[in-house]
Write a protein that holds these residues in place. Structure first.
Motif, PDB file in Angstrom:
ATOM      1  N   GLY A  32       0.764  -1.239   0.000  1.00 24.34           N
ATOM      2  CA  GLY A  32       0.000   0.000   0.000  1.00 24.34           C
ATOM      3  C   GLY A  32       0.789   1.280   0.000  1.00 24.34           C
ATOM      4  O   GLY A  32       0.308   2.296   0.491  1.00 24.34           O
ATOM      5  N   VAL A 143      -6.124   5.764  -3.571  1.00 23.36           N
ATOM      6  CA  VAL A 143      -6.713   5.660  -2.235  1.00 23.36           C
ATOM      7  C   VAL A 143      -8.204   5.983  -2.282  1.00 23.36           C
ATOM      8  O   VAL A 143      -9.031   5.280  -1.687  1.00 23.36           O
ATOM      9  N   PRO A 391      -1.902   5.672   3.866  1.00 24.88           N
ATOM     10  CA  PRO A 391      -2.609   4.949   4.937  1.00 24.88           C
ATOM     11  C   PRO A 391      -3.482   5.852   5.802  1.00 24.88           C
ATOM     12  O   PRO A 391      -4.581   5.458   6.206  1.00 24.88           O
ATOM     13  N   ARG A 395      -7.626   5.406   5.993  1.00 25.94           N
ATOM     14  CA  ARG A 395      -8.386   5.201   7.233  1.00 25.94           C
ATOM     15  C   ARG A 395      -9.485   6.246   7.389  1.00 25.94           C
ATOM     16  O   ARG A 395     -10.618   5.922   7.783  1.00 25.94           O
TER      17      ARG A 395
END
Length: 401
Positions: A32, A143, A391, A395
């Motif tokens: 990722g 993303v 990341p 989230r």
């Protein structure tokens, strides 16, 4: 017995580095993180090995630099290919407020920190300021896609602002490099000289943009019809890429750099992206050449200066993050809700392709523009923002979905 020839060494380097780059691409995608992080680290690793073994000759480095320039053209051609000028113009009233706010604050923050905190001279401070106005659309789009919200209002607005950032970053780079010789030499009529250089650039740039518009408006449709009649699909792709390289070369001759020309070459053919990327042929060329641009950046980093550059890099990282968060969040809050404003602001944090293009072009001018330590510090900014942003954004998007 004579050692291996330069050609042999270059072929060996291309084979090994391409294989390593493809493995790194797959590995980075699985965990990722953007593949460019792996490419930069590969270049740093090769530079460290070369410092101890001395495997790269001056002739080999010339070949690597050619590959890096082709990678730069492939990279920015694809960026331009993904831009739709008509859609951007339609979105300009809503996206421009956020765009102007984020590049103004990010640029001013970068300049202030570079000159008054790090104590840099005027020219390096301006280079840092321009580089920090850019973002990396290639890092944040996957993303948003993975979260399934790319086509939401916030997602489309994010893409619009990021695309405007890319264009303005390249245009600001062209303007900066036009006046850098005047800034370097200096004379009694300083502002007059700067104004003359900027005026000459504006005339040339205006003519170049008109040329690209005329090409896209009148020649591109006829070109595609002709190629479909006379050439097979893979062959007409090569013709399009060749013409894109010619446009990029024209920009270099006019003094704008290959980066400017490659971006506008992509825009010229942006009305027919499916034609260029049919059968995945262009993606193969892109995947082959683009890693060399980032590998070359890593190769130019002096391994002995990486640790000293971490301190400067951390200061610039704080400026890079603060400038985009403040500059994007505040105007975005006026245009949308608070949650979307944060998501858009965080999406602007990565500095990769365009930022490193600007810094790399300045580094090639010499230490008076960007020295090795500052070059390494900006690589730290690129690596850090590209590592922690995906990341974090992922989230937040998952929670808001």
């Amino acid at each position: 017995m004579d050692g291996p020839s330069t050609t042999t060494l270059l072929i060996l380097f291309i084979g090994l580095s391409t294989a390593a780059a493809m493995l790194l691409r797959t590995g980075c995608e699985r965990i990722g993180i953007p593949p460019l992080v792996g490419f930069l680290l590969l270049g740093i690793g090769i530079a460290t090995l070369d410092a101890n073994v001395g495997m790269l000759t001056a002739e080999t480095e010339v070949g690597i630099e050619l590959l890096a320039q082709l990678g730069l053209v492939a990279l920015l051609f694809r960026v331009g290919l993904g831009l739709d000028p008509r859609r951007l113009l339609a979105k300009l009233p809503s996206a421009s407020v956020i765009w102007l706010g984020n590049i103004a604050i990010a640029g001013l923050m970068g300049y202030a920190v570079a000159q008054w905190v790090l104590g840099l001279e005027l020219i390096p401070s301006l280079v840092i300021a321009v580089a920090l106005t850019a973002t990396s659309i290639g890092v944040i789009i996957p993303v948003w896609e993975d979260a399934g919200v790319l086509n939401s209002d916030a997602g489309t607005l994010t893409v619009d602002v990021a695309e405007l950032d890319d264009i303005s970053g390249i245009v600001l780079m062209a303007l900066l490099f036009a006046v850098l010789p005047v800034l370097k030499d200096g004379n009694g009529a300083f502002w007059l000289s700067v104004g003359a250089a900027a005026g000459e650039l504006a005339l040339l740039f205006g003519g170049f943009v008109i040329f690209c518009w005329l090409f896209a408006r009148y020649l591109t449709p006829r070109l595609y019809r002709f190629l479909h009649r006379w050439e097979r699909t893979p062959e007409h792709l090569l013709t399009v890429i060749a013409l894109g390289a010619v446009i990029a070369g024209i920009a270099e001759v006019l003094g704008f750099s290959l980066a400017v020309g490659a971006l506008f070459a992509g825009i010229v053919f942006s009305a027919y992206p499916e034609q260029v990327r049919s059968n995945g042929a262009y993606d193969l060329l892109y995947d082959f050449f683009t890693p060399y641009f980032f590998v070359a950046i890593g190769l130019h980093l002096d391994p002995t200066l990486i640790l000293p550059a971490l301190g400067v890099g951390l200061v610039l990282l704080i400026a890079a993050v603060a400038g985009k968060l403040i500059g994007t969040y505040l105007p975005a809050w006026l245009m949308t809700d608070r949650k979307s404003a944060w998501l858009i602001a965080i999406s602007m944090l990565p500095r990769a392709e365009i930022a490193m293009v600007i810094v790399h072009q300045a580094y090639q001018l010499g230490p008076w523009a960007i020295d090795a330590e500052l070059y390494g510090a900006m690589a730290v900014v690129a690596l850090a923002t590209c590592l922690f942003t995906p990341p974090l954004l992922g989230r937040l998007l998952t929670r808001s979905a």
